[in-house]
Design a protein around this motif. Structure first.
Motif, PDB file in Angstrom:
ATOM      1  N   GLY A 211     -44.416  22.716 -42.818  1.00 38.39           N
ATOM      2  CA  GLY A 211     -42.812  22.526 -41.694  1.00 38.39           C
ATOM      3  C   GLY A 211     -43.138  21.114 -42.065  1.00 38.39           C
ATOM      4  O   GLY A 211     -42.695  20.209 -42.746  1.00 38.39           O
ATOM      5  N   SER A 212     -41.452  19.887 -41.440  1.00 38.28           N
ATOM      6  CA  SER A 212     -40.801  19.386 -41.407  1.00 38.28           C
ATOM      7  C   SER A 212     -42.351  17.483 -41.235  1.00 38.28           C
ATOM      8  O   SER A 212     -43.024  17.806 -41.086  1.00 38.28           O
ATOM      9  CB  SER A 212     -40.257  18.470 -39.972  1.00 38.28           C
ATOM     10  OG  SER A 212     -40.504  19.134 -39.053  1.00 38.28           O
ATOM     11  N   ILE A 213     -41.278  16.893 -41.801  1.00 39.00           N
ATOM     12  CA  ILE A 213     -42.519  15.405 -42.014  1.00 39.00           C
ATOM     13  C   ILE A 213     -42.304  14.888 -40.781  1.00 39.00           C
ATOM     14  O   ILE A 213     -40.218  14.337 -40.634  1.00 39.00           O
ATOM     15  CB  ILE A 213     -42.995  14.807 -43.235  1.00 39.00           C
ATOM     16  CG1 ILE A 213     -41.867  14.643 -43.986  1.00 39.00           C
ATOM     17  CG2 ILE A 213     -43.904  15.584 -43.504  1.00 39.00           C
ATOM     18  CD1 ILE A 213     -41.875  13.234 -44.923  1.00 39.00           C
ATOM     19  N   ARG A 214     -42.036  13.246 -40.263  1.00 39.40           N
ATOM     20  CA  ARG A 214     -42.274  12.802 -39.952  1.00 39.40           C
ATOM     21  C   ARG A 214     -42.512  11.160 -41.066  1.00 39.40           C
ATOM     22  O   ARG A 214     -43.083  10.414 -40.821  1.00 39.40           O
ATOM     23  CB  ARG A 214     -42.450  11.677 -38.385  1.00 39.40           C
ATOM     24  CG  ARG A 214     -41.437  10.349 -37.631  1.00 39.40           C
ATOM     25  CD  ARG A 214     -42.985  10.406 -36.114  1.00 39.40           C
ATOM     26  NE  ARG A 214     -42.339   9.259 -35.593  1.00 39.40           N
ATOM     27  CZ  ARG A 214     -42.662   8.484 -35.026  1.00 39.40           C
ATOM     28  NH1 ARG A 214     -43.889   9.442 -33.780  1.00 39.40           N
ATOM     29  NH2 ARG A 214     -42.186   7.445 -34.245  1.00 39.40           N
TER      30      ARG A 214
ATOM     31  N   GLY B 226     -35.974   8.161 -46.732  1.00 34.10           N
ATOM     32  CA  GLY B 226     -37.181   8.968 -45.892  1.00 34.10           C
ATOM     33  C   GLY B 226     -36.123   9.872 -44.822  1.00 34.10           C
ATOM     34  O   GLY B 226     -35.124   9.690 -44.403  1.00 34.10           O
ATOM     35  N   SER B 227     -36.548  11.759 -45.146  1.00 36.09           N
ATOM     36  CA  SER B 227     -36.174  12.615 -44.461  1.00 36.09           C
ATOM     37  C   SER B 227     -37.713  13.403 -44.202  1.00 36.09           C
ATOM     38  O   SER B 227     -38.154  13.643 -43.560  1.00 36.09           O
ATOM     39  CB  SER B 227     -35.078  13.481 -45.127  1.00 36.09           C
ATOM     40  OG  SER B 227     -35.737  14.731 -46.227  1.00 36.09           O
ATOM     41  N   LEU B 228     -36.602  14.519 -43.549  1.00 29.39           N
ATOM     42  CA  LEU B 228     -37.830  15.517 -42.665  1.00 29.39           C
ATOM     43  C   LEU B 228     -38.585  16.567 -44.042  1.00 29.39           C
ATOM     44  O   LEU B 228     -39.688  16.681 -43.026  1.00 29.39           O
ATOM     45  CB  LEU B 228     -37.173  16.173 -42.013  1.00 29.39           C
ATOM     46  CG  LEU B 228     -36.624  16.043 -40.103  1.00 29.39           C
ATOM     47  CD1 LEU B 228     -35.886  17.047 -39.811  1.00 29.39           C
ATOM     48  CD2 LEU B 228     -37.547  15.642 -39.100  1.00 29.39           C
ATOM     49  N   SER B 229     -37.428  16.087 -44.827  1.00 29.87           N
ATOM     50  CA  SER B 229     -39.057  16.844 -46.021  1.00 29.87           C
ATOM     51  C   SER B 229     -39.660  15.732 -47.259  1.00 29.87           C
ATOM     52  O   SER B 229     -40.507  16.365 -47.233  1.00 29.87           O
ATOM     53  CB  SER B 229     -37.466  17.911 -46.582  1.00 29.87           C
ATOM     54  OG  SER B 229     -36.764  16.963 -47.337  1.00 29.87           O
ATOM     55  N   GLY B 230     -39.172  14.576 -46.699  1.00 25.36           N
ATOM     56  CA  GLY B 230     -39.804  13.333 -47.875  1.00 25.36           C
ATOM     57  C   GLY B 230     -39.126  12.643 -48.418  1.00 25.36           C
ATOM     58  O   GLY B 230     -38.234  12.156 -46.983  1.00 25.36           O
ATOM     59  N   PHE B 231     -39.427  11.606 -49.076  1.00 29.34           N
ATOM     60  CA  PHE B 231     -38.366  10.802 -49.649  1.00 29.34           C
ATOM     61  C   PHE B 231     -37.517  10.849 -50.569  1.00 29.34           C
ATOM     62  O   PHE B 231     -37.913  11.494 -51.849  1.00 29.34           O
ATOM     63  CB  PHE B 231     -39.712   9.540 -50.115  1.00 29.34           C
ATOM     64  CG  PHE B 231     -40.405   8.718 -48.750  1.00 29.34           C
ATOM     65  CD1 PHE B 231     -39.914   8.099 -47.833  1.00 29.34           C
ATOM     66  CD2 PHE B 231     -41.561   9.825 -48.568  1.00 29.34           C
ATOM     67  CE1 PHE B 231     -40.551   7.678 -46.827  1.00 29.34           C
ATOM     68  CE2 PHE B 231     -42.035   9.320 -46.899  1.00 29.34           C
ATOM     69  CZ  PHE B 231     -41.841   8.434 -46.361  1.00 29.34           C
TER      70      PHE B 231
ATOM     71  N   TYR C  96     -32.038  12.033 -56.221  1.00 28.10           N
ATOM     72  CA  TYR C  96     -32.833  12.206 -57.255  1.00 28.10           C
ATOM     73  C   TYR C  96     -34.395  12.836 -55.458  1.00 28.10           C
ATOM     74  O   TYR C  96     -34.444  12.015 -55.322  1.00 28.10           O
ATOM     75  CB  TYR C  96     -33.353  12.368 -58.025  1.00 28.10           C
ATOM     76  CG  TYR C  96     -33.491  10.481 -58.629  1.00 28.10           C
ATOM     77  CD1 TYR C  96     -35.222  11.273 -58.339  1.00 28.10           C
ATOM     78  CD2 TYR C  96     -33.028  10.100 -58.620  1.00 28.10           C
ATOM     79  CE1 TYR C  96     -35.223   9.173 -58.442  1.00 28.10           C
ATOM     80  CE2 TYR C  96     -33.839   8.250 -58.805  1.00 28.10           C
ATOM     81  CZ  TYR C  96     -34.570   8.344 -59.158  1.00 28.10           C
ATOM     82  OH  TYR C  96     -35.421   7.123 -59.007  1.00 28.10           O
ATOM     83  N   ASP C  97     -35.384  13.678 -55.607  1.00 27.91           N
ATOM     84  CA  ASP C  97     -36.314  13.385 -54.715  1.00 27.91           C
ATOM     85  C   ASP C  97     -37.564  13.034 -55.118  1.00 27.91           C
ATOM     86  O   ASP C  97     -37.152  12.317 -56.861  1.00 27.91           O
ATOM     87  CB  ASP C  97     -36.998  15.235 -54.092  1.00 27.91           C
ATOM     88  CG  ASP C  97     -35.960  15.906 -54.043  1.00 27.91           C
ATOM     89  OD1 ASP C  97     -35.091  14.832 -53.261  1.00 27.91           O
ATOM     90  OD2 ASP C  97     -36.330  17.412 -54.717  1.00 27.91           O
ATOM     91  N   LEU C  98     -38.156  11.923 -54.270  1.00 26.13           N
ATOM     92  CA  LEU C  98     -38.958  11.189 -54.790  1.00 26.13           C
ATOM     93  C   LEU C  98     -40.334  11.180 -54.398  1.00 26.13           C
ATOM     94  O   LEU C  98     -41.515  11.765 -55.449  1.00 26.13           O
ATOM     95  CB  LEU C  98     -38.398   9.658 -53.831  1.00 26.13           C
ATOM     96  CG  LEU C  98     -38.439   7.846 -55.371  1.00 26.13           C
ATOM     97  CD1 LEU C  98     -38.884   7.541 -53.729  1.00 26.13           C
ATOM     98  CD2 LEU C  98     -38.626   8.439 -55.813  1.00 26.13           C
ATOM     99  N   TYR C  99     -41.283  11.590 -53.527  1.00 26.70           N
ATOM    100  CA  TYR C  99     -42.243  12.202 -53.030  1.00 26.70           C
ATOM    101  C   TYR C  99     -41.600  13.617 -51.788  1.00 26.70           C
ATOM    102  O   TYR C  99     -40.894  13.238 -50.903  1.00 26.70           O
ATOM    103  CB  TYR C  99     -42.801  11.617 -52.717  1.00 26.70           C
ATOM    104  CG  TYR C  99     -44.442  11.786 -52.055  1.00 26.70           C
ATOM    105  CD1 TYR C  99     -45.215  12.254 -53.816  1.00 26.70           C
ATOM    106  CD2 TYR C  99     -44.593  11.454 -50.840  1.00 26.70           C
ATOM    107  CE1 TYR C  99     -46.406  12.748 -53.187  1.00 26.70           C
ATOM    108  CE2 TYR C  99     -45.945  12.464 -50.610  1.00 26.70           C
ATOM    109  CZ  TYR C  99     -46.497  13.106 -51.349  1.00 26.70           C
ATOM    110  OH  TYR C  99     -47.547  13.126 -51.151  1.00 26.70           O
ATOM    111  N   LEU C 100     -41.849  14.782 -52.425  1.00 27.43           N
ATOM    112  CA  LEU C 100     -42.483  15.667 -51.012  1.00 27.43           C
ATOM    113  C   LEU C 100     -43.727  15.466 -50.781  1.00 27.43           C
ATOM    114  O   LEU C 100     -44.299  16.487 -51.743  1.00 27.43           O
ATOM    115  CB  LEU C 100     -41.288  16.666 -51.814  1.00 27.43           C
ATOM    116  CG  LEU C 100     -40.152  16.920 -51.857  1.00 27.43           C
ATOM    117  CD1 LEU C 100     -39.346  18.307 -52.346  1.00 27.43           C
ATOM    118  CD2 LEU C 100     -39.158  15.833 -51.420  1.00 27.43           C
ATOM    119  N   PRO C 101     -43.981  15.671 -49.753  1.00 30.15           N
ATOM    120  CA  PRO C 101     -45.661  16.317 -49.740  1.00 30.15           C
ATOM    121  C   PRO C 101     -45.748  17.661 -48.704  1.00 30.15           C
ATOM    122  O   PRO C 101     -46.149  18.261 -48.050  1.00 30.15           O
ATOM    123  CB  PRO C 101     -45.592  15.297 -48.304  1.00 30.15           C
ATOM    124  CG  PRO C 101     -44.803  14.691 -47.749  1.00 30.15           C
ATOM    125  CD  PRO C 101     -43.233  15.615 -48.614  1.00 30.15           C
ATOM    126  N   THR C 102     -45.582  18.269 -50.232  1.00 39.07           N
ATOM    127  CA  THR C 102     -45.449  19.917 -50.098  1.00 39.07           C
ATOM    128  C   THR C 102     -46.962  20.206 -49.301  1.00 39.07           C
ATOM    129  O   THR C 102     -47.067  21.456 -49.386  1.00 39.07           O
ATOM    130  CB  THR C 102     -45.455  20.906 -51.352  1.00 39.07           C
ATOM    131  OG1 THR C 102     -46.415  19.847 -51.968  1.00 39.07           O
ATOM    132  CG2 THR C 102     -44.181  20.027 -51.863  1.00 39.07           C
TER     133      THR C 102
END
Length: 283
Positions: free
Chosen positions: A159-162, A133-138, A149-155
């Motif tokens: 801003g950033s996520i926790r 997990g990162s500030l942009s998603g998983f 590769y990106d798994l899930y980005l809560p668009t």
């Protein structure tokens, strides 16, 4: 009775691996990954083995500094240690006697996102995948190819996520994951496809989220602790605080869950809860 075992060292994360005779920790000013031998710690209390007392009581895992999070993953007879660093993920595997230590297995550097939490899954008993997990998603990394590769980005969140937790769901052949971030949780597979229409929705923003052996997810909010089903996200219990406070998960041992208050100034109160009982104890 309380014994002083390790002094003047700050601990960010720890786990007891009794079968390997080690306590694994992220600790110290440089956030190194260290292994403390349980026999050495035990002898500091009992003082009944002079041979153990002569040995060094701990060792570092590689030369890793700036560790953010780790996860120990057991697959058949192999124990993997996956570690999130500032801009990399390292995977180690336990080598039994005569080595008796974690040895480097795979390294993934210069990642496009900074890993904040990490896990490892074995798809259908064959393919190893790192999930972080990162500030942009998983995101995921295929261990064989090294391809991220990106798994899930809560668009839908500006801003950033926790990211709170990555939960590999049991009995799903290592292919289904519950990812928890902010006050939500989403069910996806290891290719990023949504597997359930259900969104786990916490009653308030949790400071910490953890998966329990009872196949439940616990979230620590400032006003209450929520207990939810890992499979459905349904609420199964609420434990109200006497006063608002920020709490952080520490570990689960047998039928008890340990967590601590997060306070400024470095002081902290440790609590435990016995699963199946609506009671909360100071420790």
């Amino acid at each position: 009775m309380v014994y002083s075992l390790i002094s003047r060292r700050r601990f960010q994360q720890m786990d007891v691996l009794e079968g390997l005779n080690v306590l694994i920790t992220i600790s110290g000013k440089k956030n190194k990954l260290r292994l403390y031998y349980l026999s050495w710690l035990r002898n500091k209390i009992l003082h009944n083995d002079p041979e153990v007392e002569k040995r060094q009581g701990w060792t570092s895992v590689g030369d890793l500094e700036g560790c953010v999070h780790y996860k120990v993953v057991r697959y058949e007879k192999i124990k993997f240690l996956v570690i999130a660093l500032k801009n990399a993920v390292e995977v180690y595997a336990w080598a039994p006697k005569p080595y008796h230590k974690f040895m480097a297995f795979k390294s993934f550097r210069s990642l496009p996102q900074k890993p904040l939490s990490v896990d490892l899954t074995v798809e259908e008993g064959q393919r190893l995948k790192v999930i972080y997990g990162s500030l942009s998603g998983f995101h995921a990394i295929d261990v064989d190819s090294g391809t991220p590769y990106d798994l899930y980005l809560p668009t839908h969140i500006q801003g950033s996520i926790r990211p709170h937790a990555i939960i590999i769901l049991p009995n799903k052949a290592g292919t289904e994951v519950l990812v928890c971030y902010e006050d939500e949780g989403v069910y996806i597979d290891t290719y990023g496809r949504i597997t359930k229409d259900t969104v786990l929705q916490w009653g308030e923003m949790p400071a910490s989220v953890a998966y329990l052996q009872s196949n439940q997810v616990m979230g620590w909010g400032e006003k209450a602790i929520e207990l939810r089903s890992a499979n459905t996200g349904n609420l199964e219990g609420v434990f109200m605080h006497k006063k608002a406070q920020k709490l952080k998960f520490l570990c689960e041992r047998n039928d008890k869950v340990f967590f601590a208050s997060v306070q400024s100034g470095g002081s902290s109160q440790i609590y435990f809860m016995t699963l199946g009982q609506n009671s909360l104890f100071n420790w």
